[in-house]
Design a protein around this motif. Structure first.
Motif: not given
Length: 431
Positions: A43, A267, A270-271, A273-275, A277-278, A281, A283, A290
């Motif tokens: 992380w 928004r 969230t964008a 945070q999701e990036q 985690f991508r 992984r 991804e 993004h």
């Protein structure tokens, strides 16, 4: 000096965040840590990568990234960016498609000076290149312009546009996106009185605040809720010692970016945070959705203080364009003098920056223009960005704008131009 110190303090904060991101990525990537099965290490590396890239982009001008275009001969043609006119505060550039005959349709895109570079319209340019000779205003970052070059306010902006239109000739079709719409309308009216032969063939206004009071938004509410003194005290700073424009009074890009993000903070959070985690992984990639979006969104430029303050005062507070009493270089512009230039407005149903009603107000101001030369379009479900760069633009608005241009171009142009569009629309543009 305190305004210069504040500017340098913001730059120091950005540098620190970029360094922290780079340091976190370097530390978490140390090979020995791979022996420790702790997700916190992964992380930290992912956070560092996203943070370092984000803060680095804030001071870098994006590249146009338009290398070639597929033309109606089925071949990819290289695209060369040429400076047609060079000025201290902005250039007129042309996307020259090498090896292709000059197309009859000539389009001038007037880019906004509202925090982002003209590259914000990259996808708009790409969508128009197969069908037209495309020119665009490329505004400069105020921090890189020496104080010796003087001021630059909305009257100067308008006169720049006047000069660009004069240079391109009366067969040019002008498309103004967002902020410049009222100033481009004023520039056209100025030419109608001062040099009628230099007026453009058509004028398309997309999502611009012609009459900000027609439909209030958060932007217009903010403009009315603060005084000019408050704005000058809280928003204006002086460029620090690290840039050519040292001492110039500006509305800093980093401060503008803070305002942009705060409008949709959840928004954006969230964008990112999701990036993260991508990235963890495996991804994510350099050109994923993004990174493509935020590489452009985070790249901000300083705006001259006089341009920002005069925009707020004269366009949003005093409604000089909406009330047809705008003055340029000592001359009172009369929008009703526009009698030959076809005018079209485009609005998005869900535009929260320039809400429906603000842009179409231009048609009522064109009292000397016959209804046959007026047109408007309200795109269902479209937000601000979508009406000039999103799927709504590509699939619905762009064809309507090109048809409008062809219908009101010089007599020899429409048939040939329409045929060009029919063939070119079947081809894709290579970036």
């Amino acid at each position: 000096m305190r305004y210069m110190a504040t500017y340098d303090l913001m730059e120091s904060f950005r540098n620190t965040q970029q360094w922290l991101g780079s340091t976190a990525l370097s530390m978490a990537s140390y090979p020995a840590f791979q022996l420790i099965p702790n997700p916190a290490i992964g992380w930290m590396a992912a956070w560092g990568e996203v943070a370092e890239r984000s803060f680095r982009r804030m001071v870098a001008k994006p590249d146009w990234g338009i290398h070639s275009v597929t033309c109606n001969d089925g071949r990819d043609h290289l695209v060369q960016i040429e400076k047609v006119i060079e000025r201290p505060f902005g250039d007129l550039i042309h996307f020259h498609v090498q090896g292709r005959e000059t197309l009859p349709r000539k389009i001038l895109l007037v880019a906004p000076m509202s925090g982002h570079y003209a590259t914000l319209l990259r996808s708009t340019v790409i969508s128009l290149l197969p069908d037209a000779e495309v020119y665009i205003t490329d505004w400069h970052n105020a921090r890189d312009i020496p104080v010796s070059e003087g001021k630059f306010d909305i009257e100067d902006y308008t006169l720049y546009v006047v000069d660009f239109m004069k240079h391109l000739g009366k067969d040019v079709n002008v498309i103004a996106v967002c902020q410049p719409a009222p100033l481009v309308l004023a520039a056209t009216a100025y030419l109608a009185e001062m040099d009628p032969d230099a007026q453009p063939a058509t004028l398309t206004l997309i999502g611009g605040p012609i009459d900000p009071g027609a439909t209030p938004t958060e932007v217009t509410d903010f403009g009315h809720s603060v005084t000019m003194g408050q704005l000058e005290e809280t928003m204006i700073q002086r460029v620090g010692a690290n840039y050519a424009g040292i001492g110039r009074r500006v509305y800093p890009g980093l401060l503008q970016l803070t305002s942009f993000i705060s409008m949709n903070l959840d928004r954006h959070a969230t964008a990112f945070q999701e990036q993260i985690f991508r990235v963890m992984r495996g991804e994510a990639s350099d050109h994923d959705h993004h990174n493509r979006f935020y590489d452009e969104y985070l790249a901000v430029m300083d705006m001259t203080a006089e341009f920002y303050l005069s925009t707020v005062h004269r366009i949003f507070k005093e409604h000089e364009i909406a009330e047809n009493r705008f003055m340029v270089d000592g001359h009172m512009v009369d929008i009703g003098k526009i009698t030959d230039v076809a005018v079209k407005t485009v609005e998005g149903e869900k535009d929260d920056i320039s809400a429906p009603g603000q842009c179409v107000a231009a048609l009522a101001l064109c009292t000397g223009l016959p209804d046959s030369k007026k047109a408007s379009h309200l795109e269902p479900g479209a937000g601000h960005y979508g009406i000039f760069a999103g799927s709504s633009w590509r699939n619905n608005i762009r064809p309507l704008v090109l048809d409008f241009i062809d219908a009101n171009a010089t007599p020899a142009t429409p048939k040939k131009a329409a045929a060009t569009r029919t063939r070119a629309s079947k081809l894709s543009v290579a970036k």
